[in-house]
Write a protein that holds these residues in place. Structure first.
Motif, PDB file in Angstrom:
ATOM      1  N   ILE A  63      -3.078  10.920  -4.287  1.00  0.00           N
ATOM      2  CA  ILE A  63      -2.131   9.838  -4.609  1.00  0.00           C
ATOM      3  C   ILE A  63      -0.749  10.180  -4.069  1.00  0.00           C
ATOM      4  CG2 ILE A  63      -0.912   8.666  -6.498  1.00  0.00           C
ATOM      5  CD1 ILE A  63      -3.560   8.938  -8.125  1.00  0.00           C
ATOM      6  N   GLU A  64      -0.325  11.438  -4.246  1.00  0.00           N
ATOM      7  CA  GLU A  64       0.982  11.866  -3.713  1.00  0.00           C
ATOM      8  C   GLU A  64       1.036  11.663  -2.205  1.00  0.00           C
ATOM      9  OE1 GLU A  64       1.228  15.910  -5.039  1.00  0.00           O
ATOM     10  OE2 GLU A  64       2.304  15.387  -6.876  1.00  0.00           O
TER      11      GLU A  64
ATOM     12  N   PHE B 246      -5.025   6.678 -13.416  1.00  0.00           N
ATOM     13  CA  PHE B 246      -4.030   7.103 -12.436  1.00  0.00           C
ATOM     14  C   PHE B 246      -3.817   6.063 -11.339  1.00  0.00           C
ATOM     15  CE2 PHE B 246      -5.660  11.094 -14.154  1.00  0.00           C
ATOM     16  CZ  PHE B 246      -4.505  11.825 -14.371  1.00  0.00           C
ATOM     17  N   THR B 247      -4.899   5.383 -10.928  1.00  0.00           N
ATOM     18  CA  THR B 247      -4.815   4.465  -9.795  1.00  0.00           C
ATOM     19  C   THR B 247      -5.914   3.414  -9.901  1.00  0.00           C
ATOM     20  OG1 THR B 247      -4.907   4.263  -7.367  1.00  0.00           O
ATOM     21  CG2 THR B 247      -6.263   5.992  -8.357  1.00  0.00           C
ATOM     22  N   GLN B 248      -5.651   2.237  -9.335  1.00  0.00           N
ATOM     23  CA  GLN B 248      -6.669   1.198  -9.276  1.00  0.00           C
ATOM     24  C   GLN B 248      -7.415   1.236  -7.948  1.00  0.00           C
ATOM     25  OE1 GLN B 248      -7.530  -0.929 -11.930  1.00  0.00           O
ATOM     26  NE2 GLN B 248      -6.327   0.683 -12.896  1.00  0.00           N
ATOM     27  N   ASN B 249      -7.125   2.234  -7.118  1.00  0.00           N
ATOM     28  CA  ASN B 249      -7.790   2.389  -5.832  1.00  0.00           C
ATOM     29  C   ASN B 249      -9.163   3.014  -6.078  1.00  0.00           C
ATOM     30  OD1 ASN B 249      -8.724   3.187  -3.303  1.00  0.00           O
ATOM     31  ND2 ASN B 249      -6.670   3.673  -2.544  1.00  0.00           N
TER      32      ASN B 249
ATOM     33  N   GLU C 279      -0.788   9.506  -0.428  1.00  0.00           N
ATOM     34  CA  GLU C 279      -0.781   8.069  -0.147  1.00  0.00           C
ATOM     35  C   GLU C 279       0.574   7.440  -0.426  1.00  0.00           C
ATOM     36  OE1 GLU C 279      -3.560   5.424  -1.849  1.00  0.00           O
ATOM     37  OE2 GLU C 279      -5.079   5.874  -0.357  1.00  0.00           O
ATOM     38  N   GLU C 280       1.180   7.846  -1.554  1.00  0.00           N
ATOM     39  CA  GLU C 280       2.456   7.252  -1.968  1.00  0.00           C
ATOM     40  C   GLU C 280       3.657   7.979  -1.382  1.00  0.00           C
ATOM     41  OE1 GLU C 280       2.544   4.481  -3.754  1.00  0.00           O
ATOM     42  OE2 GLU C 280       0.354   4.445  -3.910  1.00  0.00           O
TER      43      GLU C 280
ATOM     44  N   TYR D 124       3.544  10.512 -10.889  1.00  0.00           N
ATOM     45  CA  TYR D 124       2.283   9.784 -10.892  1.00  0.00           C
ATOM     46  C   TYR D 124       2.254   8.794 -12.047  1.00  0.00           C
ATOM     47  CZ  TYR D 124       0.579  12.837 -14.674  1.00  0.00           C
ATOM     48  OH  TYR D 124       0.413  13.503 -15.859  1.00  0.00           O
ATOM     49  N   GLN D 125       1.450   7.769 -11.887  1.00  0.00           N
ATOM     50  CA  GLN D 125       1.315   6.744 -12.921  1.00  0.00           C
ATOM     51  C   GLN D 125       0.082   7.043 -13.765  1.00  0.00           C
ATOM     52  OE1 GLN D 125       3.600   4.121 -13.336  1.00  0.00           O
ATOM     53  NE2 GLN D 125       4.701   5.385 -11.862  1.00  0.00           N
TER      54      GLN D 125
ATOM     55  N   SER E  69       4.301   9.244 -18.081  1.00  0.00           N
ATOM     56  CA  SER E  69       2.905   9.357 -17.645  1.00  0.00           C
ATOM     57  C   SER E  69       2.238  10.583 -18.257  1.00  0.00           C
ATOM     58  CB  SER E  69       2.844   9.436 -16.120  1.00  0.00           C
ATOM     59  OG  SER E  69       3.233   8.208 -15.556  1.00  0.00           O
TER      60      SER E  69
END
Length: 198
Positions: free
Chosen positions: A90-91, A43-46, A93-94, A104-105, A138
């Motif tokens: 994520i939502e 989902f994220t690289q964070n 943050e983005e 979402y990715q 996704s």
């Protein structure tokens, strides 16, 4: 510890989690935190966000374990709860609107162990497959990942992704159909990657 374990063993384990047994909760953390971390990377690289999400999840388990339902499987519960919280973060943050589930990715990358490449032809096939996957939504990528990389059943995927079993089957069917159509003329063997029949 995976879903192939005996169902009774998993039920007993879940009951001990519900009783707030800290030793068992620690074991569940050690058994599943890596799986959750790898899932989060789709989902994220964070990585900090992923780690915080895992920590928050297990803190909630320790505080609220007695409120869990009797029926359950640790892996399904953990993946569903982790996914829901991570998408929410994520939502935020983005700056997506809540419920924009298709925003979402989700990225599928095959590990070196999964990408057994013995020849240039296999390299081309892998490249074509990844190109086909990149065109999926996704939701389709996530469903395929859970089904073919993690080996989950349709009802388990449906529970994690909050959809009906029929919708889950349709999402995976359309994804596979799209991949087949996109790479049908290349001679790629989908069975190399998708060994399960559905």
């Amino acid at each position: 510890m995976t879903l192939s374990n005996n169902h009774n063993d998993q039920s007993k384990l879940w009951n001990k989690v519900r009783q707030g047994n800290v030793i068992v909760i620690e074991k569940v953390y050690l058994d599943y935190s890596h799986l959750l971390y790898q899932y989060g990377l789709k989902f994220t690289q964070n990585t900090q966000l992923i780690e915080d999400c895992i920590q928050d999840l297990f803190l909630r388990i320790i505080k609220n374990s007695k409120n869990f339902s009797k029926a359950g499987h640790p892996q399904i519960y953990l993946m569903r709860a982790f996914r829901n919280n991570l998408i929410r973060l994520i939502e935020r943050e983005e700056k997506f609107q809540p419920g924009e589930v298709d925003e979402y990715q989700f990225e599928i990358l095959f590990s070196a162990e999964q990408e057994i490449i013995h020849s240039e032809e296999a390299h081309i096939n892998k490249k074509l497959l990844l190109q086909g996957i990149s065109k999926l939504s996704s939701r389709q990528k996530e469903a395929i990942y859970l089904r073919y990389t993690k080996g989950l059943e349709y009802d388990e995927i449906a529970e994690i992704m909050k959809m009906s079993i029929e919708s889950c089957r349709n999402v995976i069917y359309k994804a596979i159909k799209s991949l087949r159509e996109g790479i049908n003329n290349s001679g790629i063997l989908l069975l190399l990657f998708f060994k399960k029949q559905f």
